[in-house]
Write a protein that holds these residues in place. Sequence first.
Motif, PDB file in Angstrom:
ATOM      1  N   SER A 163       1.047  -0.877   0.433  1.00  0.00           N
ATOM      2  CA  SER A 163      -0.505  -0.440  -0.158  1.00  0.00           C
ATOM      3  C   SER A 163       0.823   1.171  -0.413  1.00  0.00           C
ATOM      4  CB  SER A 163      -0.763  -0.159   1.239  1.00  0.00           C
ATOM      5  OG  SER A 163       0.021   0.145   2.174  1.00  0.00           O
ATOM      6  N   LYS A 164       2.204   1.814   0.835  1.00  0.00           N
ATOM      7  CA  LYS A 164       2.835   2.693  -0.036  1.00  0.00           C
ATOM      8  C   LYS A 164       3.844   2.220  -0.639  1.00  0.00           C
ATOM      9  CE  LYS A 164       4.087   2.720   5.367  1.00  0.00           C
ATOM     10  NZ  LYS A 164       5.090   1.226   6.383  1.00  0.00           N
TER      11      LYS A 164
ATOM     12  N   ARG B 155       2.090   1.711  -3.699  1.00  0.00           N
ATOM     13  CA  ARG B 155       1.113   2.219  -4.726  1.00  0.00           C
ATOM     14  C   ARG B 155       0.746   3.880  -3.948  1.00  0.00           C
ATOM     15  NH1 ARG B 155      -3.295  -2.832  -4.213  1.00  0.00           N
ATOM     16  NH2 ARG B 155      -2.637  -4.160  -6.132  1.00  0.00           N
ATOM     17  N   ALA B 156       0.643   3.794  -3.011  1.00  0.00           N
ATOM     18  CA  ALA B 156       0.091   5.208  -2.581  1.00  0.00           C
ATOM     19  C   ALA B 156       1.256   6.443  -3.160  1.00  0.00           C
ATOM     20  CB  ALA B 156       0.485   5.396  -1.151  1.00  0.00           C
ATOM     21  N   SER B 157       2.980   5.700  -3.046  1.00  0.00           N
ATOM     22  CA  SER B 157       3.869   6.907  -3.493  1.00  0.00           C
ATOM     23  C   SER B 157       3.388   6.964  -4.839  1.00  0.00           C
ATOM     24  CB  SER B 157       4.622   6.576  -2.596  1.00  0.00           C
ATOM     25  OG  SER B 157       5.065   4.945  -3.036  1.00  0.00           O
ATOM     26  N   HIS B 158       2.934   5.561  -6.230  1.00  0.00           N
ATOM     27  CA  HIS B 158       2.523   5.499  -6.814  1.00  0.00           C
ATOM     28  C   HIS B 158       1.525   6.687  -7.534  1.00  0.00           C
ATOM     29  CE1 HIS B 158       5.184   3.092  -9.024  1.00  0.00           C
ATOM     30  NE2 HIS B 158       4.669   1.778  -8.748  1.00  0.00           N
ATOM     31  N   SER B 159       1.096   6.917  -6.579  1.00  0.00           N
ATOM     32  CA  SER B 159      -0.626   7.635  -7.194  1.00  0.00           C
ATOM     33  C   SER B 159      -0.380   8.863  -6.825  1.00  0.00           C
ATOM     34  CB  SER B 159      -1.697   7.465  -5.917  1.00  0.00           C
ATOM     35  OG  SER B 159      -2.499   6.132  -6.011  1.00  0.00           O
ATOM     36  N   LEU B 160       1.119   9.211  -5.848  1.00  0.00           N
ATOM     37  CA  LEU B 160       0.985  10.732  -5.340  1.00  0.00           C
ATOM     38  C   LEU B 160       2.428  10.802  -6.572  1.00  0.00           C
ATOM     39  CD1 LEU B 160       1.668  10.156  -1.767  1.00  0.00           C
ATOM     40  CD2 LEU B 160      -0.035  11.751  -2.559  1.00  0.00           C
ATOM     41  N   GLY B 161       2.621  10.534  -7.695  1.00  0.00           N
ATOM     42  CA  GLY B 161       3.324  11.045  -8.359  1.00  0.00           C
ATOM     43  C   GLY B 161       4.836  10.620  -9.032  1.00  0.00           C
ATOM     44  N   ALA B 162       5.362   9.943  -7.905  1.00  0.00           N
ATOM     45  CA  ALA B 162       6.219   9.294  -7.378  1.00  0.00           C
ATOM     46  C   ALA B 162       7.112   8.505  -8.642  1.00  0.00           C
ATOM     47  CB  ALA B 162       6.938   8.555  -5.950  1.00  0.00           C
TER      48      ALA B 162
ATOM     49  N   ARG C 138      12.179   5.649  -9.458  1.00  0.00           N
ATOM     50  CA  ARG C 138      14.073   6.629  -8.875  1.00  0.00           C
ATOM     51  C   ARG C 138      13.200   6.901  -6.973  1.00  0.00           C
ATOM     52  NH1 ARG C 138      17.758  10.113  -8.077  1.00  0.00           N
ATOM     53  NH2 ARG C 138      16.446  11.675  -8.484  1.00  0.00           N
ATOM     54  N   GLN C 139      12.196   7.347  -7.238  1.00  0.00           N
ATOM     55  CA  GLN C 139      11.669   8.419  -6.317  1.00  0.00           C
ATOM     56  C   GLN C 139      11.498   7.566  -5.472  1.00  0.00           C
ATOM     57  OE1 GLN C 139       9.319  11.298  -8.361  1.00  0.00           O
ATOM     58  NE2 GLN C 139      11.427  12.706  -7.181  1.00  0.00           N
TER      59      GLN C 139
ATOM     60  N   TYR D 278      12.954   6.963  -2.079  1.00  0.00           N
ATOM     61  CA  TYR D 278      12.320   7.961  -0.722  1.00  0.00           C
ATOM     62  C   TYR D 278      11.710   6.433  -0.086  1.00  0.00           C
ATOM     63  CZ  TYR D 278      13.988  12.243  -2.624  1.00  0.00           C
ATOM     64  OH  TYR D 278      14.777  13.320  -2.513  1.00  0.00           O
ATOM     65  N   VAL D 279      10.899   5.428  -0.557  1.00  0.00           N
ATOM     66  CA  VAL D 279       9.689   4.757   0.178  1.00  0.00           C
ATOM     67  C   VAL D 279      10.825   3.686   0.518  1.00  0.00           C
ATOM     68  CG1 VAL D 279       7.887   3.502   0.120  1.00  0.00           C
ATOM     69  CG2 VAL D 279       7.666   6.087  -1.257  1.00  0.00           C
TER      70      VAL D 279
ATOM     71  N   PHE E 176      -3.882   0.209 -10.166  1.00  0.00           N
ATOM     72  CA  PHE E 176      -2.951  -0.429  -9.836  1.00  0.00           C
ATOM     73  C   PHE E 176      -3.234  -2.125 -10.214  1.00  0.00           C
ATOM     74  CE2 PHE E 176      -3.660   1.750  -5.648  1.00  0.00           C
ATOM     75  CZ  PHE E 176      -3.124   2.889  -6.270  1.00  0.00           C
TER      76      PHE E 176
ATOM     77  N   VAL F 243      -0.727  10.904 -11.029  1.00  0.00           N
ATOM     78  CA  VAL F 243      -1.433  11.626 -10.385  1.00  0.00           C
ATOM     79  C   VAL F 243      -3.238  12.195  -9.779  1.00  0.00           C
ATOM     80  CG1 VAL F 243       0.977  13.094  -9.428  1.00  0.00           C
ATOM     81  CG2 VAL F 243       0.401  13.220 -11.026  1.00  0.00           C
TER      82      VAL F 243
ATOM     83  N   PHE G 252      -5.977   5.350   1.976  1.00  0.00           N
ATOM     84  CA  PHE G 252      -6.196   3.291   1.512  1.00  0.00           C
ATOM     85  C   PHE G 252      -6.578   3.424   3.650  1.00  0.00           C
ATOM     86  CE2 PHE G 252      -2.561   4.017  -0.976  1.00  0.00           C
ATOM     87  CZ  PHE G 252      -2.906   2.709  -1.446  1.00  0.00           C
TER      88      PHE G 252
ATOM     89  N   TRP H  78       8.364   6.676   8.370  1.00  0.00           N
ATOM     90  CA  TRP H  78       9.829   7.341   8.934  1.00  0.00           C
ATOM     91  C   TRP H  78      10.150   9.145   8.779  1.00  0.00           C
ATOM     92  CZ3 TRP H  78       8.825   4.025   5.523  1.00  0.00           C
ATOM     93  CH2 TRP H  78       8.554   4.632   4.065  1.00  0.00           C
TER      94      TRP H  78
ATOM     95  N   MET I 215       8.227  14.832  -4.687  1.00  0.00           N
ATOM     96  CA  MET I 215       8.383  14.376  -5.978  1.00  0.00           C
ATOM     97  C   MET I 215       8.041  15.124  -7.438  1.00  0.00           C
ATOM     98  SD  MET I 215       8.846  10.948  -4.914  1.00  0.00           S
ATOM     99  CE  MET I 215       9.481  12.591  -3.281  1.00  0.00           C
TER     100      MET I 215
ATOM    101  N   ASN J 194      -2.370  17.311  -3.534  1.00  0.00           N
ATOM    102  CA  ASN J 194      -1.559  17.093  -5.055  1.00  0.00           C
ATOM    103  C   ASN J 194      -2.870  17.495  -5.689  1.00  0.00           C
ATOM    104  OD1 ASN J 194       1.150  16.091  -4.909  1.00  0.00           O
ATOM    105  ND2 ASN J 194       0.262  13.869  -5.831  1.00  0.00           N
TER     106      ASN J 194
END
Lengths: 642, 265
Positions: free
Chosen positions: A539-540, A542-549, A552-553, A557-558, B58, B78, B84, B92, B105, B153
Amino acid sequence: MFEFIADQRAAIAAVFILTLLLAFGVSIYIGRKEYRKNGQDQVFGDPERTKGGWYWSLCGVSALLLIWFYFSWGVARAYFPNAANELCQIAKLDEALSPIRAVLPIGSRSYQSTQLVARNGAQIEALRDSMPKQAFSRDEQQVLELVIDDVQSLLGLSSDPDQQSPEVAAQIELLSQELRAIAIALDAGPSAVEPSAEALAQPKWGATYTEIPLLPVTARGILFDQLSQDAALLSDRFVTLKNIPPAYATRIPLITQKIEALSAATKAQQFSDADVEARKDYIKSLDRIFNRLDDGSIFPAGSFAPLMKVFQELARAQAHAKGSLKVIDALFVPGAGVVKSRTQCSEQGSGRWLPKPMDVVVTFAELADPDVEDGGGFKGTPLLWWKWLPIADVVAFVIPDALADLWAGEYARHGVDGKVQENTKDRLLALAQGDIDLGSVPALDGHLWDSLFRVLVAMGLGILCGVPVGIYMGVSQFIKGVLDPVVELYRPVPPLAWAPLILTIFGIQDDGKIFLLFMVAFAIMVISARTGAAGTQLSKIRASHSLGASNRQILLYVILPNALPEILTGVRIAIGVCWGTLVAAEMLAGTTGIGFIENVARTVSDYELIWVTILIMGILGLAFDLIMRWVIQKTIPWRGKG
Amino acid sequence: MADLTCKDLSMTYRNPQTGAEVHALKDINFTLKKGELLAVLGPSGCGKTTLLNMVAGFLKPTAGEMILGDRLINGPGVERGMVFQQGALFEWQSVKKNVDFGLRMKKTKAVEAADLVEKWLDIVGLQGFGETPTYQLSGGMQQRVALARCLVNDPDVILMDEPLGALDALTREKMQSLILELWKETGKTIIIITHSVEEALLLGERLFVMAPRPGRIHKEYHLPFAERGLSEPLRAIRQDKDFTKVREEILTMIWNMEEEIMGRV
Ligand SMILES: Nc1ncnc2c1ncn2[C@@H]1O[C@H](COP(=O)(O)OP(=O)(O)OP(=O)(O)O)[C@@H](O)[C@H]1O
Ligand SMILES: [Mg+2]
């Protein structure tokens, strides 16, 4: 410094013991009080229960130090400085009497003669059964049977008191009386003889590496010392004593003759090679037993009875003469006591391999003394100090010579005037080879630094290479597939099993060791980074994908922070394993490092130095771990809380 | 017009070991206009999460297509933010760092980002918690952070999979109001999955009741309660006659479905 400690030993020991006893008592008191205060409202098995509790650590440490002090004979040396010297004199007497004692059932279960008869009898029987019949003619076989009977009868002759020459019995009687004189002298106790000047000038117990002063310094010691000299003379006489029964005079030439005849027949007649071999072997073993029996070392069982009696008296008299020393010996000299060897008296048991705490401190002080010229350090290198490091050496290490070769142009040639004009390429080569003086910087130096340097460099490289590889293995099937077999095949091999190979390839100096440790650190870092990366919650990601990362990022970062707890645990484990491997590798080869010191100390049985190195390693290992625990606590307080 | 259209959407899971197939979704068709709030309800295992994951990009549907505005949905983006059930926060990092993750990002300027983060923390009611590590937050606060992280976002569609499932009744009610407020203020398209019939009725301007095996839209409702919830207290709406009537109807419907599943097993 050493002399001062030796002189003030009793006072120092008193402070030491009292402090420890106090710490021990107080810590138990505090511990019990805390327990009463907090004990009731906790449940068994609650991990919170193990938090804190410094007082129990103090309790354990002080108990350990007290046990150490006691079992290293520290108490005895502090308060009974002459005890070891006296025990040494007693050991001298024991040593002087040992040749006589050896034939008696003292410390063994039977007379030496009984053992000899039993052993030789069995061997003769075995010989009789193993006769190679095909190699000997019927007549010869009969002769052999006779010879064996004869040899066996020698055993009977030497065991028979009636066959013993009266002279031998008289000698034994005389020796017994003279030994009794020693017992009487022991009973009479010490006389007022002053110790010799030479004895008084000896260094004190433990003040040099020759552990115990050899010459007697007390009246009791002098008594034992003198009697041991008398006893040595008696022992010398005793060992010349032989039991040759008169009947031997006729019996032995006969047997010799028969054996020689058989040998001669082997040479004269035609036998097959195998038979010659069998005959020779058999006759040789017969001859060997025979020769053993004619040397007169077997005595009739009863002939040593007077000696036995005297030795009992001696034992009693010795115990009596020991007097108060008995108590000290029993209470404060745990272990096997003092033993005299040819040239020196040495502590046995825990007194030998467990050095006294103060000696360890002094040895450490000597080792830590940076003044190498003045005997400090070890083998010309200090333990931990600094030196001027020429920058040129570092530069030469970093720049490979090949770089100069690749530089445009040619190296200079000598000109017509017979001179060489250096060009840029030449100067670059000189730089790469460390020939240009660039000044110096202060840098750390010494055995300890060498060890630390190896571990730290290897760890640094291991983390730098292992973490990215591990992370990529955690997210990429391709990289995992390609590298997994490599890492998994070399990792299970114990690092030391690699050592001979690696040290051959990279040399026994820093390069080889660093590479060996790098292999260790790399594997551990790869595995831990990989486990950490693979354990990232979907889920983390997936969340970062949705946030546009970008990919590489996400890695940076994750996945990397997610793997951080595992990585840090990996570092903690890797440092421990590297440290262990390094010490072993240094013991294997090399000329510096803490493991090297221990290896040299081992070869000369310098137990103080061995313990110092062990303690240094233990403390450093603990320090590494504490630092890592602190780092883990500071950097990942969120661990396991996602 | 950023409408969301799903055409003949099907999803079949195949177990690579046994080869057994599960028809999680079959022929789903719907169009969601910009600014609509859709609640999805259904018995467990009827494919709600699957649907949402496909819209988020996904999962790839085995058949059919999804179009947002004029673009085919193919992978995460985005313009579709996701909240979730468990927050999926980056434990962290601090609240602030979590919220401005998307901005970082995108390499948004720091000053600009800081302003945006401040604004959204204010809106979700977390002013002053910027520097707190997220693992020190309560479950409700964590969900607010997740919401802020998604909203900062500026997505066209917000997808929520049981966002309030793990919260206590009171916190839940507050969060429901918050979601309604945000919906009104931002005018975003929202799809929210929930297990609670009441929640679905309160929040859903439109409501799909899904049925399992294969997963499909069983019945669709257009409801007035979300609009009313913007001005009236939620508790009052719950007592409303219409509300209880629809609630009972849907409960019976789902109950029957469950019975059917049980009977079939
Ligand atoms: N990764 C997967 N592999 C195989 N089958 C899956 C997978 N994920 C879900 N399924 C199946 O697809 C069906 C729908 O699952 P989904 O998670 O979408 O249900 P859901 O409606 O979200 O249920 P819940 O309300 O319990 O969360 C279920 O029958 C499930 O067994
Ligand atoms: Mg679900």
